[in-house]
Design a protein around this motif. Structure first.
Motif, PDB file in Angstrom:
ATOM      1  N   PHE A 277       0.833  -1.202   0.000  1.00  0.00           N
ATOM      2  CA  PHE A 277       0.000   0.000   0.000  1.00  0.00           C
ATOM      3  C   PHE A 277       0.866   1.249   0.000  1.00  0.00           C
ATOM      4  O   PHE A 277       0.585   2.222  -0.715  1.00  0.00           O
ATOM      5  CB  PHE A 277      -0.916  -0.021   1.220  1.00  0.00           C
ATOM      6  CG  PHE A 277      -1.773   1.204   1.371  1.00  0.00           C
ATOM      7  CD1 PHE A 277      -2.525   1.695   0.311  1.00  0.00           C
ATOM      8  CD2 PHE A 277      -1.846   1.869   2.593  1.00  0.00           C
ATOM      9  CE1 PHE A 277      -3.337   2.821   0.459  1.00  0.00           C
ATOM     10  CE2 PHE A 277      -2.646   2.983   2.752  1.00  0.00           C
ATOM     11  CZ  PHE A 277      -3.391   3.460   1.682  1.00  0.00           C
ATOM     12  N   ALA A 278       1.940   1.246   0.801  1.00  0.00           N
ATOM     13  CA  ALA A 278       2.843   2.398   0.846  1.00  0.00           C
ATOM     14  C   ALA A 278       3.476   2.645  -0.524  1.00  0.00           C
ATOM     15  O   ALA A 278       3.632   3.796  -0.955  1.00  0.00           O
ATOM     16  CB  ALA A 278       3.924   2.174   1.903  1.00  0.00           C
ATOM     17  N   VAL A 279       3.841   1.565  -1.227  1.00  0.00           N
ATOM     18  CA  VAL A 279       4.400   1.705  -2.576  1.00  0.00           C
ATOM     19  C   VAL A 279       3.367   2.329  -3.511  1.00  0.00           C
ATOM     20  O   VAL A 279       3.687   3.243  -4.300  1.00  0.00           O
ATOM     21  CB  VAL A 279       4.858   0.337  -3.113  1.00  0.00           C
ATOM     22  CG1 VAL A 279       5.270   0.436  -4.578  1.00  0.00           C
ATOM     23  CG2 VAL A 279       6.027  -0.204  -2.282  1.00  0.00           C
ATOM     24  N   SER A 280       2.127   1.884  -3.423  1.00  0.00           N
ATOM     25  CA  SER A 280       1.094   2.432  -4.305  1.00  0.00           C
ATOM     26  C   SER A 280       0.810   3.896  -3.977  1.00  0.00           C
ATOM     27  O   SER A 280       0.607   4.714  -4.877  1.00  0.00           O
ATOM     28  CB  SER A 280      -0.185   1.606  -4.201  1.00  0.00           C
ATOM     29  OG  SER A 280      -0.752   1.698  -2.914  1.00  0.00           O
ATOM     30  N   LEU A 281       0.787   4.240  -2.693  1.00  0.00           N
ATOM     31  CA  LEU A 281       0.619   5.647  -2.312  1.00  0.00           C
ATOM     32  C   LEU A 281       1.748   6.498  -2.868  1.00  0.00           C
ATOM     33  O   LEU A 281       1.533   7.602  -3.393  1.00  0.00           O
ATOM     34  CB  LEU A 281       0.596   5.781  -0.785  1.00  0.00           C
ATOM     35  CG  LEU A 281      -0.655   5.346  -0.031  1.00  0.00           C
ATOM     36  CD1 LEU A 281      -0.428   5.500   1.461  1.00  0.00           C
ATOM     37  CD2 LEU A 281      -1.856   6.176  -0.468  1.00  0.00           C
ATOM     38  N   HIS A 282       2.965   5.975  -2.750  1.00  0.00           N
ATOM     39  CA  HIS A 282       4.129   6.718  -3.238  1.00  0.00           C
ATOM     40  C   HIS A 282       4.062   6.890  -4.748  1.00  0.00           C
ATOM     41  O   HIS A 282       4.448   7.945  -5.277  1.00  0.00           O
ATOM     42  CB  HIS A 282       5.411   6.002  -2.831  1.00  0.00           C
ATOM     43  CG  HIS A 282       6.644   6.809  -3.049  1.00  0.00           C
ATOM     44  ND1 HIS A 282       7.367   6.766  -4.227  1.00  0.00           N
ATOM     45  CD2 HIS A 282       7.269   7.712  -2.250  1.00  0.00           C
ATOM     46  CE1 HIS A 282       8.387   7.581  -4.134  1.00  0.00           C
ATOM     47  NE2 HIS A 282       8.362   8.173  -2.956  1.00  0.00           N
ATOM     48  N   SER A 283       3.565   5.890  -5.446  1.00  0.00           N
ATOM     49  CA  SER A 283       3.469   5.999  -6.903  1.00  0.00           C
ATOM     50  C   SER A 283       2.464   7.069  -7.309  1.00  0.00           C
ATOM     51  O   SER A 283       2.705   7.833  -8.247  1.00  0.00           O
ATOM     52  CB  SER A 283       3.076   4.649  -7.505  1.00  0.00           C
ATOM     53  OG  SER A 283       1.729   4.323  -7.218  1.00  0.00           O
ATOM     54  N   VAL A 284       1.347   7.136  -6.597  1.00  0.00           N
ATOM     55  CA  VAL A 284       0.342   8.164  -6.891  1.00  0.00           C
ATOM     56  C   VAL A 284       0.915   9.550  -6.605  1.00  0.00           C
ATOM     57  O   VAL A 284       0.752  10.482  -7.399  1.00  0.00           O
ATOM     58  CB  VAL A 284      -0.937   7.917  -6.062  1.00  0.00           C
ATOM     59  CG1 VAL A 284      -1.916   9.080  -6.228  1.00  0.00           C
ATOM     60  CG2 VAL A 284      -1.598   6.611  -6.479  1.00  0.00           C
TER      61      VAL A 284
END
Length: 382
Positions: A277-284
């Motif tokens: 989830f943290a990776v996806s947040l960072h990508s956004v």
């Protein structure tokens, strides 16, 4: 040399985040303060002393008996005896009363003659927390009154008291609550609300990933250093992700270890899901940062996504109850995948096979957003 330069970039990013006092305080204190705040709010677990009013249009001994039972109900607090239905309506509209009970005229006569009668119960449903607790509390009282009336009817027909009770209780009614049987709002909301604050902090930080470099004159020095763009932003991103995970671990320790909030799955599963989830947040955040003209615009983009996402993710309000055009749209948000999956992990532990689509959804969002950010950054530089 290349590996050393990567570590230097990471160290430089850690230093930037640490030297920014405002960001440092938000990242360090925001999620933990949120956890304490929500734990304090929901620690009572159930709503008590729900303001209640009774309109007794009958005035008989039977109606007064009902009033006494409601008065002594566990979670209800009798506040008023309005003289009419209209007075009760005004009290509910003003927010003075949450539950209104209207006992009809001729109630005592109908009970004495064993005729069916009906008591009107009004619940102010504008506050769902109040409404849920109020409905449960009133339902318990009404069931008790109904059962007593049924037994009295059988006794009046000459049936033996023990037989009357057995006859009335031939069909047993039992209500079960699974996974959170006490409707404990602390179990349901506290950790989720703290994670909501954490994800907002992470998104705001990530929204500076690209523009925080390309929007500064120092970017020319970085380009002249010969470090590849991929390696540079990969190192920066790795520093962000390490920071995000280090910040969420104390929240989990407090919530699960000290406050004893529920976690049905293993801790490893939860941490891995949180990392994805943290990776996806960072990508956004990185994508927004690559599209923004300046740091202010990037921060605004981050706020526009992070703030409403918890409302839209379906955690506190079912996605199925949202407007049709939103029911598919909300799944482009990583918050929807995470908080839906988090609810299963907290209460049900559905297993890896069930959780794979949630991991997959977050990874697809990450891949798409990072790819779009890379293309946008390259295009902006040209």
């Amino acid at each position: 040399m290349r590996s050393k330069s990567g570590f230097k970039i990471m160290r430089r990013e850690f230093n930037y985040m640490w030297r920014d006092r405002g960001l440092r305080k938000i990242l360090l204190l925001g999620p933990i303060l949120g956890l304490f705040l929500f734990m304090a709010i929901y620690q009572t677990q159930t709503v008590k002393d729900i303001p209640t009013a009774i309109v007794d249009l009958d005035g008989s001994s039977s109606s007064r008996e009902i009033s006494e039972k409601i008065k002594h109900a566990e979670h209800l607090k009798l506040r008023a005896y309005p003289q009419s239905y209209e007075d009760l309506e005004q009290s509910i509209r003003r927010g003075e009363i949450v539950v209104g009970v209207v006992i009809p005229e001729n109630f005592g006569r109908d009970v004495a003659r064993h005729h069916p009668t009906r008591v009107l119960v009004i619940v102010d449903s504008s506050n769902t927390v109040y409404a849920t607790n109020a409905s449960t509390a009133v339902l318990g009282v009404i069931r008790s009154i109904s059962a007593e009336a049924g037994v009295k009817t059988l006794l009046a027909r000459g049936m033996d008291p023990s037989q009357a009770r057995k006859a009335f209780l031939t069909v047993d009614y039992r209500e079960e609550g699974w996974f959170n049987p006490t409707l404990n709002y602390a179990y349901f909301l506290v950790l989720a609300m703290a994670l909501n604050i954490w994800q907002q902090c992470c998104t705001m930080t990530a929204s500076m990933n690209v523009i925080g470099e390309t929007g500064m004159k120092s970017w020319l020095q970085v380009k002249a250093s010969g470090v590849s763009r991929f390696k540079y932003f990969f190192s920066k991103s790795l520093a962000h992700l390490i920071t995000f995970m280090l910040l969420v671990i104390p929240v989990y320790i407090l919530a699960l270890g000290i406050f004893k909030l529920p976690l049905s799955c293993g801790l490893g599963m939860l941490l891995l899901f949180t990392l994805v989830f943290a990776v996806s947040l960072h990508s956004v955040g990185t994508l927004m940062s690559s599209l923004a003209n300046n740091a202010v615009d990037s921060t605004r983009f981050g706020m526009m996504v992070a703030l409403p996402s918890f409302v839209l993710c379906g955690y506190t309000w079912p996605i199925e109850a949202m407007p049709g055009f939103l029911q598919s749209l909300v799944w482009i948000l990583p918050q929807t995948w995470f908080f839906q999956g988090f609810n299963y992990l907290s209460f049900k532990d559905p297993g890896w096979s069930f959780m794979l689509p949630y991991f997959g959804g977050l990874l697809v969002i990450s891949l798409v957003c990072y790819s779009m950010a890379a293309m946008a950054t390259a295009w902006m530089e040209r």
